[in-house]
Design a protein around this motif. Structure first.
Motif, PDB file in Angstrom:
ATOM      1  N   LYS A  20       0.747  -1.404   0.360  1.00  0.00           N
ATOM      2  CA  LYS A  20      -0.051  -0.037  -0.006  1.00  0.00           C
ATOM      3  C   LYS A  20       0.860   1.034   0.041  1.00  0.00           C
ATOM      4  O   LYS A  20       0.737   2.225  -0.649  1.00  0.00           O
ATOM      5  CB  LYS A  20      -0.952  -0.176   1.221  1.00  0.00           C
ATOM      6  CG  LYS A  20      -1.984   1.179   1.270  1.00  0.00           C
ATOM      7  CD  LYS A  20      -2.373   1.596   2.708  1.00  0.00           C
ATOM      8  CE  LYS A  20      -2.383   3.025   3.040  1.00  0.00           C
ATOM      9  NZ  LYS A  20      -2.611   4.018   1.888  1.00  0.00           N
ATOM     10  N   HIS A  23       2.746   1.676  -3.377  1.00  0.00           N
ATOM     11  CA  HIS A  23       1.802   1.941  -4.354  1.00  0.00           C
ATOM     12  C   HIS A  23       1.433   3.691  -4.337  1.00  0.00           C
ATOM     13  O   HIS A  23       1.380   4.165  -5.309  1.00  0.00           O
ATOM     14  CB  HIS A  23       0.335   1.384  -4.346  1.00  0.00           C
ATOM     15  CG  HIS A  23      -0.309   1.464  -5.236  1.00  0.00           C
ATOM     16  ND1 HIS A  23      -0.209   0.962  -6.646  1.00  0.00           N
ATOM     17  CD2 HIS A  23      -1.581   2.234  -5.380  1.00  0.00           C
ATOM     18  CE1 HIS A  23      -1.502   1.254  -7.335  1.00  0.00           C
ATOM     19  NE2 HIS A  23      -2.310   2.062  -6.646  1.00  0.00           N
ATOM     20  N   ASN A  24       1.267   4.083  -3.036  1.00  0.00           N
ATOM     21  CA  ASN A  24       1.084   5.398  -2.752  1.00  0.00           C
ATOM     22  C   ASN A  24       2.266   6.380  -3.143  1.00  0.00           C
ATOM     23  O   ASN A  24       1.897   7.317  -3.944  1.00  0.00           O
ATOM     24  CB  ASN A  24       1.286   5.858  -1.387  1.00  0.00           C
ATOM     25  CG  ASN A  24      -0.196   5.618  -0.630  1.00  0.00           C
ATOM     26  OD1 ASN A  24      -1.340   4.805  -1.327  1.00  0.00           O
ATOM     27  ND2 ASN A  24      -0.505   5.535   0.493  1.00  0.00           N
ATOM     28  N   GLY A  27       2.787   5.442  -7.293  1.00  0.00           N
ATOM     29  CA  GLY A  27       1.692   6.057  -8.200  1.00  0.00           C
ATOM     30  C   GLY A  27       2.092   7.755  -8.988  1.00  0.00           C
ATOM     31  O   GLY A  27       2.028   7.786 -10.412  1.00  0.00           O
ATOM     32  N   PHE A  30       4.209   6.979 -11.815  1.00  0.00           N
ATOM     33  CA  PHE A  30       3.554   6.255 -13.027  1.00  0.00           C
ATOM     34  C   PHE A  30       2.937   7.383 -13.808  1.00  0.00           C
ATOM     35  O   PHE A  30       2.873   7.470 -14.843  1.00  0.00           O
ATOM     36  CB  PHE A  30       2.469   5.514 -12.385  1.00  0.00           C
ATOM     37  CG  PHE A  30       1.598   4.557 -13.396  1.00  0.00           C
ATOM     38  CD1 PHE A  30       1.962   3.477 -14.012  1.00  0.00           C
ATOM     39  CD2 PHE A  30       0.336   5.388 -13.909  1.00  0.00           C
ATOM     40  CE1 PHE A  30       1.088   2.827 -14.849  1.00  0.00           C
ATOM     41  CE2 PHE A  30      -0.395   4.764 -14.881  1.00  0.00           C
ATOM     42  CZ  PHE A  30       0.029   3.331 -15.350  1.00  0.00           C
ATOM     43  N   VAL A  31       2.507   8.485 -12.877  1.00  0.00           N
ATOM     44  CA  VAL A  31       1.618   9.553 -13.972  1.00  0.00           C
ATOM     45  C   VAL A  31       2.924  10.380 -14.673  1.00  0.00           C
ATOM     46  O   VAL A  31       2.510  10.505 -15.728  1.00  0.00           O
ATOM     47  CB  VAL A  31       1.259  10.619 -12.666  1.00  0.00           C
ATOM     48  CG1 VAL A  31       0.565  12.157 -13.357  1.00  0.00           C
ATOM     49  CG2 VAL A  31       0.112  10.024 -11.857  1.00  0.00           C
ATOM     50  N   VAL A  91      -7.178   6.520 -14.297  1.00  0.00           N
ATOM     51  CA  VAL A  91      -6.287   6.049 -12.987  1.00  0.00           C
ATOM     52  C   VAL A  91      -5.658   7.210 -12.302  1.00  0.00           C
ATOM     53  O   VAL A  91      -5.485   6.996 -11.166  1.00  0.00           O
ATOM     54  CB  VAL A  91      -5.782   4.901 -13.417  1.00  0.00           C
ATOM     55  CG1 VAL A  91      -4.829   4.121 -12.528  1.00  0.00           C
ATOM     56  CG2 VAL A  91      -6.780   3.631 -14.075  1.00  0.00           C
ATOM     57  N   GLY A  95      -6.216   8.576  -8.781  1.00  0.00           N
ATOM     58  CA  GLY A  95      -5.099   8.151  -7.568  1.00  0.00           C
ATOM     59  C   GLY A  95      -4.722   9.243  -6.998  1.00  0.00           C
ATOM     60  O   GLY A  95      -4.417   9.383  -5.733  1.00  0.00           O
ATOM     61  N   LEU A  96      -4.454  10.438  -7.767  1.00  0.00           N
ATOM     62  CA  LEU A  96      -3.920  11.684  -7.122  1.00  0.00           C
ATOM     63  C   LEU A  96      -5.006  12.044  -6.184  1.00  0.00           C
ATOM     64  O   LEU A  96      -4.641  13.004  -5.085  1.00  0.00           O
ATOM     65  CB  LEU A  96      -3.818  12.791  -8.176  1.00  0.00           C
ATOM     66  CG  LEU A  96      -2.527  12.617  -9.296  1.00  0.00           C
ATOM     67  CD1 LEU A  96      -2.364  13.410 -10.162  1.00  0.00           C
ATOM     68  CD2 LEU A  96      -1.054  12.477  -8.460  1.00  0.00           C
ATOM     69  N   MET A  98      -6.883  10.610  -4.285  1.00  0.00           N
ATOM     70  CA  MET A  98      -6.746   9.905  -3.071  1.00  0.00           C
ATOM     71  C   MET A  98      -5.367  10.172  -2.454  1.00  0.00           C
ATOM     72  O   MET A  98      -5.174  10.042  -1.319  1.00  0.00           O
ATOM     73  CB  MET A  98      -6.811   8.360  -3.268  1.00  0.00           C
ATOM     74  CG  MET A  98      -8.229   7.711  -3.665  1.00  0.00           C
ATOM     75  SD  MET A  98      -8.157   6.121  -3.991  1.00  0.00           S
ATOM     76  CE  MET A  98      -7.478   5.700  -5.371  1.00  0.00           C
ATOM     77  N   ASP A  99      -4.282  10.417  -3.302  1.00  0.00           N
ATOM     78  CA  ASP A  99      -2.947  10.391  -2.574  1.00  0.00           C
ATOM     79  C   ASP A  99      -2.845  11.812  -2.115  1.00  0.00           C
ATOM     80  O   ASP A  99      -2.013  11.777  -0.856  1.00  0.00           O
ATOM     81  CB  ASP A  99      -1.976  10.189  -3.699  1.00  0.00           C
ATOM     82  CG  ASP A  99      -0.962   9.323  -3.712  1.00  0.00           C
ATOM     83  OD1 ASP A  99      -0.924   8.818  -2.664  1.00  0.00           O
ATOM     84  OD2 ASP A  99      -0.587   8.876  -4.597  1.00  0.00           O
ATOM     85  N   ASN A 114     -12.002   6.048  -5.454  1.00  0.00           N
ATOM     86  CA  ASN A 114     -11.488   4.567  -5.025  1.00  0.00           C
ATOM     87  C   ASN A 114     -12.179   3.624  -6.017  1.00  0.00           C
ATOM     88  O   ASN A 114     -11.655   2.860  -6.586  1.00  0.00           O
ATOM     89  CB  ASN A 114     -11.558   4.031  -3.480  1.00  0.00           C
ATOM     90  CG  ASN A 114     -10.779   3.389  -3.211  1.00  0.00           C
ATOM     91  OD1 ASN A 114      -9.900   2.683  -3.964  1.00  0.00           O
ATOM     92  ND2 ASN A 114     -10.776   2.948  -1.952  1.00  0.00           N
ATOM     93  N   HIS A 117     -11.308   4.215  -9.714  1.00  0.00           N
ATOM     94  CA  HIS A 117      -9.725   3.881  -9.756  1.00  0.00           C
ATOM     95  C   HIS A 117      -9.711   2.370  -9.759  1.00  0.00           C
ATOM     96  O   HIS A 117      -8.848   1.722 -10.546  1.00  0.00           O
ATOM     97  CB  HIS A 117      -8.949   4.434  -8.407  1.00  0.00           C
ATOM     98  CG  HIS A 117      -7.400   4.333  -8.503  1.00  0.00           C
ATOM     99  ND1 HIS A 117      -6.639   5.149  -9.203  1.00  0.00           N
ATOM    100  CD2 HIS A 117      -6.865   3.247  -8.160  1.00  0.00           C
ATOM    101  CE1 HIS A 117      -5.461   4.620  -9.072  1.00  0.00           C
ATOM    102  NE2 HIS A 117      -5.566   3.625  -8.314  1.00  0.00           N
ATOM    103  N   ALA A 118     -10.399   1.506  -8.989  1.00  0.00           N
ATOM    104  CA  ALA A 118     -10.277   0.021  -9.057  1.00  0.00           C
ATOM    105  C   ALA A 118     -10.915  -0.358 -10.396  1.00  0.00           C
ATOM    106  O   ALA A 118     -10.032  -1.469 -10.874  1.00  0.00           O
ATOM    107  CB  ALA A 118     -10.985  -0.457  -7.735  1.00  0.00           C
ATOM    108  N   SER A 121      -8.486   0.523 -13.273  1.00  0.00           N
ATOM    109  CA  SER A 121      -7.046   0.213 -13.094  1.00  0.00           C
ATOM    110  C   SER A 121      -7.248  -1.543 -13.398  1.00  0.00           C
ATOM    111  O   SER A 121      -6.345  -2.069 -14.083  1.00  0.00           O
ATOM    112  CB  SER A 121      -6.440   0.271 -11.707  1.00  0.00           C
ATOM    113  OG  SER A 121      -7.285  -0.077 -10.789  1.00  0.00           O
ATOM    114  N   ILE A 125      -5.348  -3.585 -16.373  1.00  0.00           N
ATOM    115  CA  ILE A 125      -4.625  -4.800 -16.295  1.00  0.00           C
ATOM    116  C   ILE A 125      -4.856  -5.951 -17.048  1.00  0.00           C
ATOM    117  O   ILE A 125      -4.124  -6.536 -17.862  1.00  0.00           O
ATOM    118  CB  ILE A 125      -4.576  -5.164 -14.734  1.00  0.00           C
ATOM    119  CG1 ILE A 125      -3.828  -4.115 -13.872  1.00  0.00           C
ATOM    120  CG2 ILE A 125      -3.899  -6.700 -14.572  1.00  0.00           C
ATOM    121  CD1 ILE A 125      -3.999  -4.459 -12.416  1.00  0.00           C
TER     122      ILE A 125
END
Ligand code: HEM
Length: 186
Positions: A20, A23-24, A27, A30-31, A91, A95-96, A98-99, A114, A117-118, A121, A125
């Protein structure tokens, strides 16, 4: 879900906590990576008439045996690009949200982010699994192209014939049996 029954609760807890937090922090990287790629390859991914033919021939996997023409990117690669430019950006934005809960977003906004995003994402995948197969085991020579930045002349003619015609006479591409132009820089 799979590891919890076969590990100690402490080990499992440490693992998912590390995942977790990792990933925070990963992320936002990744952007940056995604935006760089979207800008770098934008002009190569605009659809044109050649792509329409490519789709009609199923990208060459139909039984009629034809290998459709393509430039630097083929129709399928362009679809993947635009999927990343849309779903991938969703995504990133969610993500941003939430971050960084410092822009006045409410808990309910983050809950919605969330879920979106789920869904996006996991969809990406699933598509990436097919993409990874085609880019490695599914297409002979594709992996070497990515690893070295070079493809041989026959591969270039077969898979990206229109791009081959564009670059074959460039002075840097006269080495024997090689299209010496780095596809990532074309
Ligand atoms: C392909 C890329 C990505 C995938 C596959 C992915 C996947 C996921 C998944 C499955 C979840 C859990 C959702 C749930 O609660 O069910 C999640 C949560 C999260 N993601 Fe991503 N994500 C990606 C990119 C990003 C990016 C680019 C950022 C930030 C810029 C980000 C930030 C977050 C945050 C903050 C959470 C919530 C973590 C928590 O529960 O505290 N993710 N991600």
């Amino acid at each position: 879900m799979f590891l919890k029954p076969v590990t100690s609760l402490d080990a499992w807890g440490a693992l998912i906590y590390a995942a977790k937090v990792g990933h925070n922090y990963l992320g936002p990287l990744f952007v940056l990576g995604l935006l760089t790629m979207l800008i770098k390859w934008f002009k190569n991914n605009l659809f044109n008439k050649v792509d329409w033919e490519w789709f009609k021939q199923g990208g060459g996997i139909l039984p009629n045996g034809k290998h459709p023409q393509a430039g630097f990117c083929n129709g399928g690669e362009k679809v993947w690009y635009w999927l990343l430019a849309t779903a991938g950006v969703v995504v990133c934005v969610t993500g941003l949200i939430m971050d960084f809960p410092i822009f006045g977003q409410l808990r309910s906004d983050m809950q919605l982010a969330n879920i979106i995003h789920a869904v996006f994402s996991l969809g990406l995948i699933a598509a990436a699994m097919g993409h990874i197969y085609i880019g490695t085991a599914g297409t002979e020579g594709a992996f070497e192209g990515m690893a070295t930045g070079y493809v041989d002349e026959t591969w270039a003619k077969q898979h990206h014939g229109l791009w081959y015609d564009e670059v074959k006479d460039l002075p840097e591409n006269q080495a024997e049996n090689q299209v010496g132009s780095d596809r990532s820089n074309a």
